[in-house]
Design a protein around this motif. Structure first.
Motif, mmCIF file in Angstrom:
data_model
loop_
_atom_site.group_PDB
_atom_site.id
_atom_site.type_symbol
_atom_site.label_atom_id
_atom_site.label_comp_id
_atom_site.label_asym_id
_atom_site.label_seq_id
_atom_site.Cartn_x
_atom_site.Cartn_y
_atom_site.Cartn_z
ATOM 1 N N PRO A 146 0.841 -1.212 0.000
ATOM 2 C CA PRO A 146 0.000 0.000 0.000
ATOM 3 C C PRO A 146 0.865 1.246 0.000
ATOM 4 C CG PRO A 146 0.053 -1.001 2.175
ATOM 5 C CD PRO A 146 0.731 -1.961 1.240
ATOM 6 N N PRO A 147 0.432 2.263 -0.676
ATOM 7 C CA PRO A 147 1.217 3.506 -0.690
ATOM 8 C C PRO A 147 1.280 4.118 0.698
ATOM 9 C CG PRO A 147 -0.969 3.869 -1.608
ATOM 10 C CD PRO A 147 -0.826 2.392 -1.413
ATOM 11 N N ALA A 148 2.403 4.719 0.971
ATOM 12 C CA ALA A 148 2.569 5.385 2.270
ATOM 13 C C ALA A 148 1.642 6.595 2.340
ATOM 14 C CB ALA A 148 4.019 5.822 2.444
ATOM 15 N N PRO A 149 1.081 6.845 3.496
ATOM 16 C CA PRO A 149 0.182 7.998 3.607
ATOM 17 C C PRO A 149 0.910 9.304 3.334
ATOM 18 C CG PRO A 149 0.771 7.134 5.767
ATOM 19 C CD PRO A 149 1.264 6.157 4.746
ATOM 20 N N THR A 150 0.237 10.193 2.664
ATOM 21 C CA THR A 150 0.824 11.494 2.351
ATOM 22 C C THR A 150 0.806 12.371 3.582
ATOM 23 O OG1 THR A 150 0.007 11.318 0.088
ATOM 24 C CG2 THR A 150 0.678 13.506 0.850
ATOM 25 N N PRO A 151 1.957 12.842 4.010
ATOM 26 C CA PRO A 151 1.972 13.690 5.205
ATOM 27 C C PRO A 151 1.276 15.012 4.949
ATOM 28 C CG PRO A 151 4.121 13.683 4.124
ATOM 29 C CD PRO A 151 3.293 12.650 3.420
ATOM 30 N N ASP A 152 0.556 15.492 5.934
ATOM 31 C CA ASP A 152 -0.130 16.768 5.837
ATOM 32 C C ASP A 152 0.793 17.830 6.407
ATOM 33 O OD1 ASP A 152 -1.769 18.952 5.871
ATOM 34 O OD2 ASP A 152 -3.503 17.909 6.728
ATOM 35 N N SER A 153 1.635 18.385 5.540
ATOM 36 C CA SER A 153 2.621 19.359 5.996
ATOM 37 C C SER A 153 1.961 20.592 6.580
ATOM 38 C CB SER A 153 3.535 19.758 4.822
ATOM 39 O OG SER A 153 4.216 18.644 4.316
ATOM 40 N N PHE A 154 0.864 21.018 5.981
ATOM 41 C CA PHE A 154 0.186 22.219 6.464
ATOM 42 C C PHE A 154 -0.310 22.019 7.890
ATOM 43 C CE2 PHE A 154 -3.503 24.982 7.030
ATOM 44 C CZ PHE A 154 -2.982 26.203 6.631
ATOM 45 N N ARG A 155 -1.019 20.921 8.138
ATOM 46 C CA ARG A 155 -1.542 20.665 9.470
ATOM 47 C C ARG A 155 -0.425 20.528 10.488
ATOM 48 N NH1 ARG A 155 -4.499 22.532 12.015
ATOM 49 N NH2 ARG A 155 -5.902 22.437 10.227
#
Length: 285
Positions: A67-76
């Protein structure tokens, strides 16, 4: 303004538990496998045992899709670091405190600058990064003991909360498993930020005598509280003009005064759903 007797009576009815820590005060409720011998082997079985085994070629197993790694939410994450920097700066008392605040501002800036251009938050992230740089400069100056001109200071950033959230509260540490959070109290003498226990088992808010004196709490009465050893003590009761944490604000909060550690009660956050993580508490509307 309510009379002292009315306030004390209402506070006693609404308060179920207090965390009275230290000096004999602790968080409490107020109202009450025969080995088998060698088997005989037949001739047919012996011959079968000496017959060559057919050659079996291994078949490569199909690898399961990763599974693809979750995309980090840089803004949050950047907003979380900035919120932490604000809390540290509000209670900073040494150069080391300001160095930590400056480090959090730098992390927040780096994360804002990592927000991709196709993100709906990209434009806001660019603006926030510039705003955070002003706070970084101010924190760096304080860390070196320099005076920060008022014109160089930007207003403290307000938390940008996702829909459905009333507050996001960073956890600074834990005491006996109970989260410790930064809470800003405002009284007649001004506003200051203090570490307080976030105990979901308590309905009333408790502050120490030192906290009350620092912000200027107006005493309006007293309540009777039962402590760990079963004895009953009298605690002063007063008003705090405002209580703020993680973007949540409550005004005219009644507090009891005692113990050696502040305790935040459900009278501040009880109307919200609570989700306590390892590093943050979310209050859901």
């Amino acid at each position: 303004m309510e009379s002292a007797r009315a306030i004390a009576s209402r506070f006693m009815l609404s308060t179920v538990a207090f965390g009275l820590v230290g000096c004999g005060l602790s968080v409490n409720t107020l109202n009450t496998l025969l080995p088998v011998g060698p088997a005989e082997v037949s001739t047919e079985a012996s011959e079968a045992a000496t017959a060559p085994e057919p050659l079996v070629l291994p078949i490569a197993a199909e690898s399961a899709p990763v599974p693809p790694a979750p995309t980090p939410d840089s803004f949050r994450e950047a907003v979380n670091r900035a919120t932490s920097a604000v809390a540290i700066g509000q209670s900073a008392q040494s150069k080391a405190d300001w160095q930590l605040a400056a480090s959090r501002w730098q992390q927040a800036i780096n994360l804002m600058e990592q927000v991709p251009s196709n993100s709906p938050n990209h434009a806001q992230a660019q603006t926030k990064a510039q705003e955070y740089k002003q706070h970084l400069t101010a924190a760096q100056r304080r860390a070196t003991g320099s005076i920060v001109p008022a014109a160089a200071l930007a207003p403290a950033p307000k938390a940008v909360l996702p829909a459905g959230l009333a507050a996001q509260i960073p956890i600074q540490g834990r005491q006996g498993g109970t989260p410790i959070v930064a809470v800003t109290l405002k009284g007649s003498s001004g506003a200051q930020t203090f570490p307080m226990l976030f105990d979901t088992g308590a309905t009333g808010t408790l502050i120490t005598a030192e906290m009350a004196q620092a912000v200027g709490v107006t005493i309006v009465g007293a309540i009777q509280a039962r402590i760990a050893d079963g004895s009953v003590v009298s605690l002063p009761v007063g008003y705090v003009d405002a209580v703020e944490l993680g973007g949540l604000r409550r005004e005219q909060v009644i507090v009891a005064i005692g113990g050696s550690y502040g305790l935040l009660g459900q009278d501040v956050y009880g109307e919200y759903g609570i989700a306590i993580g390892s590093h943050q508490i979310n209050l859901h509307q």
